[in-house]
Design a protein around this motif. Structure first.
Motif, PDB file in Angstrom:
ATOM      1  N   GLN A 162       1.032  -1.151   0.090  1.00  0.00           N
ATOM      2  CA  GLN A 162       0.287   0.127   0.077  1.00  0.00           C
ATOM      3  C   GLN A 162       1.040   1.230  -0.104  1.00  0.00           C
ATOM      4  O   GLN A 162       1.690   1.619   0.856  1.00  0.00           O
ATOM      5  N   VAL A 163       0.536   2.405  -1.002  1.00  0.00           N
ATOM      6  CA  VAL A 163       1.279   3.244  -1.118  1.00  0.00           C
ATOM      7  C   VAL A 163       0.901   4.406  -0.165  1.00  0.00           C
ATOM      8  O   VAL A 163      -0.262   4.561  -0.037  1.00  0.00           O
ATOM      9  N   GLN A 164       1.761   5.019   0.561  1.00  0.00           N
ATOM     10  CA  GLN A 164       1.395   6.091   1.494  1.00  0.00           C
ATOM     11  C   GLN A 164       2.461   7.495   1.291  1.00  0.00           C
ATOM     12  O   GLN A 164       3.539   6.986   1.115  1.00  0.00           O
ATOM     13  N   LEU A 165       1.940   8.401   1.343  1.00  0.00           N
ATOM     14  CA  LEU A 165       2.695   9.662   1.300  1.00  0.00           C
ATOM     15  C   LEU A 165       2.379  10.462   2.598  1.00  0.00           C
ATOM     16  O   LEU A 165       1.191  10.609   2.913  1.00  0.00           O
ATOM     17  N   VAL A 166       3.459  10.948   3.340  1.00  0.00           N
ATOM     18  CA  VAL A 166       3.525  11.296   4.504  1.00  0.00           C
ATOM     19  C   VAL A 166       4.140  12.868   4.678  1.00  0.00           C
ATOM     20  O   VAL A 166       5.437  12.612   4.362  1.00  0.00           O
ATOM     21  N   GLU A 167       3.349  13.766   4.673  1.00  0.00           N
ATOM     22  CA  GLU A 167       4.136  15.216   4.367  1.00  0.00           C
ATOM     23  C   GLU A 167       4.483  15.678   6.158  1.00  0.00           C
ATOM     24  O   GLU A 167       3.740  15.338   7.100  1.00  0.00           O
ATOM     25  N   SER A 168       5.608  16.620   6.134  1.00  0.00           N
ATOM     26  CA  SER A 168       5.857  17.022   7.405  1.00  0.00           C
ATOM     27  C   SER A 168       6.631  18.436   7.177  1.00  0.00           C
ATOM     28  O   SER A 168       6.905  18.829   5.960  1.00  0.00           O
ATOM     29  N   GLY A 169       6.541  19.054   8.344  1.00  0.00           N
ATOM     30  CA  GLY A 169       7.381  20.384   8.210  1.00  0.00           C
ATOM     31  C   GLY A 169       6.568  21.492   8.136  1.00  0.00           C
ATOM     32  O   GLY A 169       7.110  22.866   8.137  1.00  0.00           O
ATOM     33  N   GLY A 170       5.365  21.389   8.126  1.00  0.00           N
ATOM     34  CA  GLY A 170       4.452  22.570   8.240  1.00  0.00           C
ATOM     35  C   GLY A 170       4.589  23.328   9.444  1.00  0.00           C
ATOM     36  O   GLY A 170       5.107  22.648  10.567  1.00  0.00           O
ATOM     37  N   GLY A 171       3.693  24.520   9.656  1.00  0.00           N
ATOM     38  CA  GLY A 171       3.915  25.205  10.830  1.00  0.00           C
ATOM     39  C   GLY A 171       3.405  26.743  10.815  1.00  0.00           C
ATOM     40  O   GLY A 171       3.039  26.977   9.625  1.00  0.00           O
ATOM     41  N   LEU A 172       3.830  27.347  11.847  1.00  0.00           N
ATOM     42  CA  LEU A 172       3.557  28.788  11.745  1.00  0.00           C
ATOM     43  C   LEU A 172       4.893  29.641  11.480  1.00  0.00           C
ATOM     44  O   LEU A 172       5.846  29.269  12.303  1.00  0.00           O
ATOM     45  N   MET A 173       4.654  30.673  10.579  1.00  0.00           N
ATOM     46  CA  MET A 173       5.921  31.336  10.283  1.00  0.00           C
ATOM     47  C   MET A 173       5.731  32.857   9.952  1.00  0.00           C
ATOM     48  O   MET A 173       4.355  32.927   9.514  1.00  0.00           O
ATOM     49  N   GLN A 174       6.516  33.782  10.565  1.00  0.00           N
ATOM     50  CA  GLN A 174       6.213  34.944  10.111  1.00  0.00           C
ATOM     51  C   GLN A 174       6.657  35.385   8.561  1.00  0.00           C
ATOM     52  O   GLN A 174       7.507  34.696   8.010  1.00  0.00           O
ATOM     53  N   PRO A 175       6.015  36.371   7.968  1.00  0.00           N
ATOM     54  CA  PRO A 175       6.277  36.637   6.771  1.00  0.00           C
ATOM     55  C   PRO A 175       7.763  36.895   6.611  1.00  0.00           C
ATOM     56  O   PRO A 175       8.347  37.488   7.363  1.00  0.00           O
ATOM     57  N   GLY A 176       8.552  36.500   5.334  1.00  0.00           N
ATOM     58  CA  GLY A 176       9.774  36.583   5.243  1.00  0.00           C
ATOM     59  C   GLY A 176      10.625  35.606   5.509  1.00  0.00           C
ATOM     60  O   GLY A 176      11.870  35.326   5.208  1.00  0.00           O
ATOM     61  N   GLY A 177       9.960  34.462   6.362  1.00  0.00           N
ATOM     62  CA  GLY A 177      10.671  33.322   6.962  1.00  0.00           C
ATOM     63  C   GLY A 177      10.743  32.178   6.047  1.00  0.00           C
ATOM     64  O   GLY A 177      10.265  32.356   4.742  1.00  0.00           O
ATOM     65  N   SER A 178      11.308  31.174   6.280  1.00  0.00           N
ATOM     66  CA  SER A 178      11.429  29.997   5.620  1.00  0.00           C
ATOM     67  C   SER A 178      11.095  28.768   6.318  1.00  0.00           C
ATOM     68  O   SER A 178      10.954  28.700   7.381  1.00  0.00           O
ATOM     69  N   LEU A 179      10.578  27.812   5.504  1.00  0.00           N
ATOM     70  CA  LEU A 179      10.046  26.480   5.977  1.00  0.00           C
ATOM     71  C   LEU A 179      10.641  25.456   4.829  1.00  0.00           C
ATOM     72  O   LEU A 179      10.631  25.809   3.607  1.00  0.00           O
TER      73      LEU A 179
END
Length: 127
Positions: free
Chosen positions: A1-18
């Protein structure tokens, strides 16, 4: 069974990076086309970026020069580096994948052409 799992999201101020990551299990993605889409509240899901098995990429005009998609096949993982974030980047970000035969570039932009999807990760850009 194929699964895709995302991570790394969150809250960031304008101009920031994720940096978002999408790990795929159940199949090798070395020959897959992979993509990132996003969906803001009340809006349709929209194309952000895609990468062919060859490593060739395409990015939406709204993120060009700020976001970069990449892949590490040995890790069965794709990434989305997001720099200079803007409030309008706020959305749920989804990873998508499609096994061979490869999608032609003109097919990248419609969510209907992608077979597998992750559950999404929230990105909120706010001061």
């Amino acid at each position: 069974q194929v699964q895709l799992v995302e991570s790394g999201g969150g809250l960031m101020q304008p101009g920031g990076s994720l940096r978002l990551a999408c790990v795929v299990s159940g199949s090798s993605i070395s020959r897959w086309s992979m993509a990132w889409f996003r969906q803001a509240p009340g809006k349709e899901r929209e194309f952000v970026a895609a990468i062919a098995w060859s490593g060739s990429t395409g990015h939406a005009d709204s993120v060009k020069g700020r976001f970069t998609m990449s892949r590490v096949n040995a890790r069965n993982t794709v990434y989305l580096q997001m720099n200079n974030l803007k409030t309008e980047d706020t959305a749920v970000y989804y990873c998508a994948g499609d096994p061979p035969p490869a999608l032609i570039r003109s097919s990248w932009y419609s969510p209907d052409n992608w077979e597998y999807w992750g559950q999404g990760t929230q990105v909120t850009v706010s001061s």
